[in-house]
Design a protein around this motif. Structure first.
Motif: not given
Length: 54
Positions: A9-11, A25-28, A33-35
């Motif tokens: 999220l920070i990235i 967008g990819t990092a979000t 998914i991880l959350f």
């Protein structure tokens, strides 16, 4: 798992501020998914831990 979600999220926030839309967008998406995986595992471990010992 939660720390990885926060990291992505920070990235995503940094990439969005710098104008890298695709990376943001990819990092979000990865952070979401991880959350969700973290929430599912947390709920399962909470339910299993609350069972009475036989």
């Amino acid at each position: 798992m939660l720390s990885w979600a926060i990291t992505f999220l920070i990235i995503a926030i940094i990439a969005a501020v710098l104008g890298f839309g695709g990376i943001a967008g990819t990092a979000t998406g990865i952070a979401k998914i991880l959350f969700l995986v973290f929430l599912v595992l947390f709920i399962v471990s909470f339910i299993i831990g609350r069972r009475p010992k036989l």
